[in-house]
Scaffold this motif. Structure first.
Motif, short mmCIF file in Angstrom:
data_model
loop_
_atom_site.label_atom_id
_atom_site.label_comp_id
_atom_site.label_asym_id
_atom_site.label_seq_id
_atom_site.Cartn_x
_atom_site.Cartn_y
_atom_site.Cartn_z
N ASP A 164 10.14 1.55 9.53
CA ASP A 164 11.03 0.71 9.19
C ASP A 164 12.38 1.08 9.69
N SER A 165 13.53 0.67 9.12
CA SER A 165 14.59 0.81 10.38
C SER A 165 15.38 1.52 11.03
N ASN A 166 14.84 2.82 10.10
CA ASN A 166 14.49 4.52 10.18
C ASN A 166 13.73 4.69 11.33
N TRP A 167 12.75 3.87 11.37
CA TRP A 167 11.30 4.64 12.07
C TRP A 167 10.69 5.54 11.37
N GLU A 168 10.90 5.59 10.29
CA GLU A 168 10.47 6.17 8.87
C GLU A 168 9.02 5.25 9.29
N PRO A 169 7.78 5.98 8.43
CA PRO A 169 5.95 5.26 8.61
C PRO A 169 6.27 5.15 6.64
N LYS A 170 5.27 4.40 7.06
CA LYS A 170 4.91 3.86 5.89
C LYS A 170 3.53 3.39 5.80
N LEU A 171 2.62 3.44 4.68
CA LEU A 171 1.62 2.93 4.64
C LEU A 171 1.80 1.64 3.69
N ALA A 172 0.92 0.53 4.34
CA ALA A 172 0.75 -1.40 4.20
C ALA A 172 -0.56 -1.56 3.93
N ASP A 173 0.01 -2.93 3.67
CA ASP A 173 -1.41 -3.46 3.24
C ASP A 173 -3.16 -2.99 2.08
N PHE A 174 -2.75 -3.41 0.67
CA PHE A 174 -3.48 -3.07 -0.03
C PHE A 174 -4.51 -3.93 -0.09
N GLY A 175 -4.71 -4.99 0.54
CA GLY A 175 -5.56 -6.14 0.47
C GLY A 175 -6.93 -5.71 -0.09
N LEU A 176 -7.69 -4.20 0.53
CA LEU A 176 -8.68 -4.32 0.30
C LEU A 176 -9.01 -2.95 -0.27
N ALA A 177 -6.88 -2.38 -0.98
CA ALA A 177 -7.33 -1.12 -2.26
C ALA A 177 -8.18 -1.30 -3.37
N VAL A 178 -8.24 -0.52 -3.84
CA VAL A 178 -9.40 -0.12 -4.99
C VAL A 178 -8.61 0.69 -6.28
N ASP A 179 -8.23 0.27 -7.39
CA ASP A 179 -7.76 0.87 -9.02
C ASP A 179 -9.25 1.71 -9.11
N GLN A 183 -2.73 8.42 -8.36
CA GLN A 183 -2.58 7.35 -9.35
C GLN A 183 -3.95 6.54 -9.12
N ASP A 184 -4.81 7.09 -8.55
CA ASP A 184 -6.50 6.80 -8.74
C ASP A 184 -7.04 5.63 -8.15
N ILE A 185 -6.38 5.54 -7.25
CA ILE A 185 -5.80 4.17 -6.34
C ILE A 185 -6.95 5.08 -4.67
N LEU A 186 -7.49 4.32 -4.42
CA LEU A 186 -8.33 4.04 -2.78
C LEU A 186 -7.45 3.11 -1.50
N HIS A 187 -6.96 3.46 -0.82
CA HIS A 187 -6.66 2.16 0.01
C HIS A 187 -7.61 1.80 0.83
N ARG A 188 -8.86 2.27 1.84
CA ARG A 188 -10.02 2.10 1.76
C ARG A 188 -9.79 0.61 3.21
N ASP A 189 -8.56 1.07 3.77
CA ASP A 189 -8.50 0.84 5.08
C ASP A 189 -6.77 0.91 6.04
N ILE A 190 -7.25 2.75 5.89
CA ILE A 190 -6.03 3.21 6.91
C ILE A 190 -6.47 2.78 8.15
N LYS A 191 -5.37 3.11 8.80
CA LYS A 191 -5.54 2.30 10.12
C LYS A 191 -4.26 2.65 10.78
N SER A 192 -3.67 2.77 11.86
CA SER A 192 -2.89 2.68 12.73
C SER A 192 -1.81 0.92 12.66
N ASP A 193 -3.02 -0.12 12.40
CA ASP A 193 -2.33 -0.91 12.12
C ASP A 193 -1.80 -1.42 11.15
N ASN A 194 -2.36 -0.92 9.79
CA ASN A 194 -1.53 -0.10 8.79
C ASN A 194 -0.71 0.57 8.52
N ILE A 195 0.14 1.16 9.59
CA ILE A 195 1.16 2.41 9.20
C ILE A 195 2.55 1.49 9.98
N LEU A 196 3.47 1.02 9.60
CA LEU A 196 4.35 -0.21 10.10
C LEU A 196 6.15 1.31 9.62
#
Ligand code: ATP
Length: 343
Positions: A161-176, A146-159
């Motif tokens: 859900d209730s089924n223990w599915e991991p998801k990438l979070a925190d797009f505070g530094l993301a760049v389009d 999608q032409d998006i760079l996350h720029r803050d991939i880290k284990s703190d930003n992998i959360l």
């Protein structure tokens, strides 16, 4: 979706400290209870992110800090709202006046907590770890498509859900990248690509570096930076060991996963995972794999332990599969009042 601002305030009981989940560098995250639009008796738990200045317990901030905080959240809302749904990326639910962001609530903490024993949950099994690595690789690949760079991939930003599915979070530094703006380098120490030294040097390979650090963390359960050890950086510690083939010294046991990391059916897999991690964190940016290549390799790693199982285990699996097929077939051939046995 646009939410009513006051409704979100009351969903957090006026940003009550009892609803505070955590504090980030540019905002606070609260647990909110929202009434469903179609059925007001039903409530849904969501996470609501605010710039810290909006919450009741905020510290007095300078005008610049306030503006910066608002701008960062606005940018995060803008990136997240432009993304189509992806099962491995935190789901954006909406915002109120671009001052509050509503996302899905992730009740099971972060990968960082899971790997570094901050939570009481035991470390994940090897298969679960490879699955997490694959899902996050898919999330990164999806963003890059999608032409998006996350720029803050880290284990703190992998959360989780209730089924223990991991998801990438925190797009505070993301760049389009489509916006053609080149921000100053930013990220988290320990995960930040050392080759990302100027705005122009930002590329998809910057995220690939951070992903490589997370992969090393997943395999070793060691923190990205651990000042109590020498070398403190996980990359400086792991690279020479990978080069020398000492994978047993890197892998940390996967509880209940069937064998330690450096031995048994997972030995070959872990060697592949570590070789991939080493390519991701290479100082030669060009030689780093693309996120698509990483995802494909993670799929191969997930099937590797099954392929290397002894022959008798494969035979046993075959019998179980056959029995399951028979059961399914007999269920399909059974109507109310009529029984058909399959032998
Ligand atoms: N959707 C969510 N569900 C549950 N907890 C969340 C959710 N989003 C964030 N959190 C938690 O809230 C805290 C703050 O998250 P936030 O994304 O604002 O910042 P951060 O990642 O901790 O820091 P920074 O923004 O400085 O990188 C973290 O502990 C995070 O795990």
């Amino acid at each position: 979706m646009e939410f009513d601002y006051e409704k979100l305030v009351s969903a957090t009981e006026g940003f009550s400290p009892s609803r505070l989940i955590g504090k980030g560098s540019h905002g606070y995250v609260y647990e909110g209870l929202l009434h469903e639009e179609d059925d007001h008796k039903r409530q849904r738990v969501v996470a609501i992110k605010t710039p810290s200045l909006l919450s009741s317990r905020s510290q007095p901030s300078s005008v610049i800090t306030k503006t910066e905080q608002m701008k960062k959240l606005e940018d995060e809302i803008s990136v997240m709202s432009s993304l189509p749904y992806n099962p491995h990326v935190l789901t954006f639910l909406g915002h109120a006046e671009k001052r509050l962001m509503v996302v899905e609530f992730m009740p099971n903490g972060s990968l960082h907590q899971l790997l570094h024993h901050v939570s009481s949950t035991p470390p994940p099994t090897w298969l679960k770890r490879i699955e997490i690595a694959l899902k996050i690789a898919r999330a990164v690949h999806f963003l890059h498509e999608q032409d998006i760079l996350h720029r803050d991939i880290k284990s703190d930003n992998i959360l989780f859900d209730s089924n223990w599915e991991p998801k990438l979070a925190d797009f505070g530094l993301a760049v389009d990248l489509a916006e053609k703006k080149v921000p100053a380098p930013a990220g988290t120490i320990g995960y930040l690509d050392p080759c990302y030294t100027s705005p122009e040097s930002l590329s998809a390979k910057t995220d690939v570096y951070s992903y490589g650090v997370v992969l090393l963390e997943i395999v070793s359960c060691r923190k990205a930076i651990d000042v109590s050890r020498s070398p403190a950086s996980i990359v400086d510690w792991a690279l020479p060991l990978i080069e020398e083939g000492k994978i047993g010294e890197i892998c940390c046991g996967g509880g209940g996963g069937g064998g330690g990391g450096g031995s048994g059916v997972f030995m070959e897999t872990n060697l592949r995972l570590l070789r991939m991690a080493a390519r991701c964190v290479s100082s030669d940016v060009e030689s780093r794999p693309s996120s698509g290549e990483i995802a494909a390799e993670m799929v191969a790693c997930l099937t590797e332990p099954v392929r290397s199982l002894p022959l008798w285990v494969s035979f046993f699996r075959g019998v179980v599969k056959l029995k399951r097929r028979k059961k399914r077939l007999s269920e399909r051939m059974t109507w109310p009042g009529q029984t058909c046995r399959v032998r």
